[in-house]
Design a protein around this motif. Structure first.
Motif, PDB file in Angstrom:
ATOM      1  N   THR A  41       0.666  -1.026   0.245  1.00 36.74           N
ATOM      2  CA  THR A  41       0.202   0.571  -0.587  1.00 36.74           C
ATOM      3  C   THR A  41       0.919   1.105   0.205  1.00 36.74           C
ATOM      4  O   THR A  41       0.434   2.407  -0.541  1.00 36.74           O
ATOM      5  CB  THR A  41      -1.029  -0.152   1.399  1.00 36.74           C
ATOM      6  N   ASP A  42       1.851   1.117   0.992  1.00 35.04           N
ATOM      7  CA  ASP A  42       2.554   2.007   0.630  1.00 35.04           C
ATOM      8  C   ASP A  42       3.336   2.597  -0.904  1.00 35.04           C
ATOM      9  O   ASP A  42       3.672   3.850  -1.369  1.00 35.04           O
ATOM     10  CB  ASP A  42       3.764   2.225   1.622  1.00 35.04           C
ATOM     11  N   ARG A  43       4.070   1.688  -1.649  1.00 34.81           N
ATOM     12  CA  ARG A  43       4.548   1.342  -2.534  1.00 34.81           C
ATOM     13  C   ARG A  43       3.129   2.671  -3.614  1.00 34.81           C
ATOM     14  O   ARG A  43       3.650   2.884  -4.364  1.00 34.81           O
ATOM     15  CB  ARG A  43       4.935  -0.082  -3.558  1.00 34.81           C
ATOM     16  N   VAL A  44       1.908   1.635  -3.878  1.00 30.72           N
ATOM     17  CA  VAL A  44       0.829   2.387  -4.371  1.00 30.72           C
ATOM     18  C   VAL A  44       0.718   3.311  -4.028  1.00 30.72           C
ATOM     19  O   VAL A  44       1.072   4.386  -4.842  1.00 30.72           O
ATOM     20  CB  VAL A  44      -0.265   2.029  -4.344  1.00 30.72           C
ATOM     21  N   MET A  45       0.765   4.063  -2.370  1.00 26.51           N
ATOM     22  CA  MET A  45       0.279   5.272  -3.045  1.00 26.51           C
ATOM     23  C   MET A  45       1.539   6.970  -3.056  1.00 26.51           C
ATOM     24  O   MET A  45       1.535   7.798  -3.351  1.00 26.51           O
ATOM     25  CB  MET A  45       0.751   5.652  -0.704  1.00 26.51           C
ATOM     26  N   HIS A  46       2.826   6.081  -2.834  1.00 26.48           N
ATOM     27  CA  HIS A  46       3.669   6.664  -3.695  1.00 26.48           C
ATOM     28  C   HIS A  46       4.658   6.858  -4.719  1.00 26.48           C
ATOM     29  O   HIS A  46       5.069   7.048  -5.475  1.00 26.48           O
ATOM     30  CB  HIS A  46       5.292   6.837  -2.673  1.00 26.48           C
ATOM     31  N   ASP A  47       4.578   5.101  -5.427  1.00 25.86           N
ATOM     32  CA  ASP A  47       4.606   5.201  -6.726  1.00 25.86           C
ATOM     33  C   ASP A  47       3.465   4.895  -7.856  1.00 25.86           C
ATOM     34  O   ASP A  47       3.617   4.384  -9.020  1.00 25.86           O
ATOM     35  CB  ASP A  47       5.489   4.239  -6.913  1.00 25.86           C
ATOM     36  N   THR A  48       2.717   5.124  -7.548  1.00 30.32           N
ATOM     37  CA  THR A  48       1.118   5.209  -8.827  1.00 30.32           C
ATOM     38  C   THR A  48       0.374   6.547  -8.910  1.00 30.32           C
ATOM     39  O   THR A  48       0.562   7.614  -8.109  1.00 30.32           O
ATOM     40  CB  THR A  48       0.442   4.324  -8.649  1.00 30.32           C
ATOM     41  N   PHE A  49       0.183   7.244 -10.512  1.00 31.56           N
ATOM     42  CA  PHE A  49      -0.862   8.035 -10.382  1.00 31.56           C
ATOM     43  C   PHE A  49      -1.244   7.867 -11.196  1.00 31.56           C
ATOM     44  O   PHE A  49      -1.534   7.181 -12.359  1.00 31.56           O
ATOM     45  CB  PHE A  49       0.925   9.095 -11.166  1.00 31.56           C
ATOM     46  N   TRP A  50      -2.400   8.827 -11.888  1.00 23.54           N
ATOM     47  CA  TRP A  50      -3.182   8.699 -13.478  1.00 23.54           C
ATOM     48  C   TRP A  50      -2.865  10.274 -13.980  1.00 23.54           C
ATOM     49  O   TRP A  50      -2.360  10.676 -14.069  1.00 23.54           O
ATOM     50  CB  TRP A  50      -4.096   9.881 -12.945  1.00 23.54           C
ATOM     51  N   ILE A  51      -3.324   9.351 -15.963  1.00 26.77           N
ATOM     52  CA  ILE A  51      -3.182  10.571 -16.483  1.00 26.77           C
ATOM     53  C   ILE A  51      -4.194  10.670 -16.396  1.00 26.77           C
ATOM     54  O   ILE A  51      -5.669   9.653 -16.692  1.00 26.77           O
ATOM     55  CB  ILE A  51      -2.440   9.676 -17.976  1.00 26.77           C
ATOM     56  N   GLY A  52      -4.261  11.324 -17.775  1.00 26.22           N
ATOM     57  CA  GLY A  52      -5.669  12.177 -17.762  1.00 26.22           C
ATOM     58  C   GLY A  52      -6.010  11.639 -19.040  1.00 26.22           C
ATOM     59  O   GLY A  52      -5.774  11.676 -20.229  1.00 26.22           O
TER      60      GLY A  52
END
Length: 81
Positions: A41-52
């Motif tokens: 969950t920490d990895r998702v929080m720090h290493d995930t993003f949305w593209i528009g």
């Protein structure tokens, strides 16, 4: 680095509001229990993003996005020794 690259090419990104909810200020003081280390969950929080994305994107816009990702990763590919 990837997010900065995409933003420089006018491709919108947003941080993902998720991951380790125990670290989100909105949930401070909310009773909860934790099972395990929450490493993923920490990895998702720090290493995930949305593209528009939105329904009005044209095929040309989508091709621009794909080409931008390809260019970013091609420039950083491991070179054979």
């Amino acid at each position: 680095e990837l997010v900065a690259w995409l933003e420089s090419r006018k491709i919108a990104t947003r941080m993902l509001f998720a991951g380790n909810m125990t670290r989100q200020p909105a949930f401070a003081g909310v009773h909860h229990r934790v099972v395990g280390s929450l490493t993923n969950t920490d990895r998702v929080m720090h290493d995930t993003f949305w593209i528009g994305v939105w329904p009005g994107l044209t095929p040309a816009m989508l091709e621009w996005m794909v080409a931008s990702f390809a260019e970013f990763f091609a420039a950083r590919a491991l070179k054979p020794a």
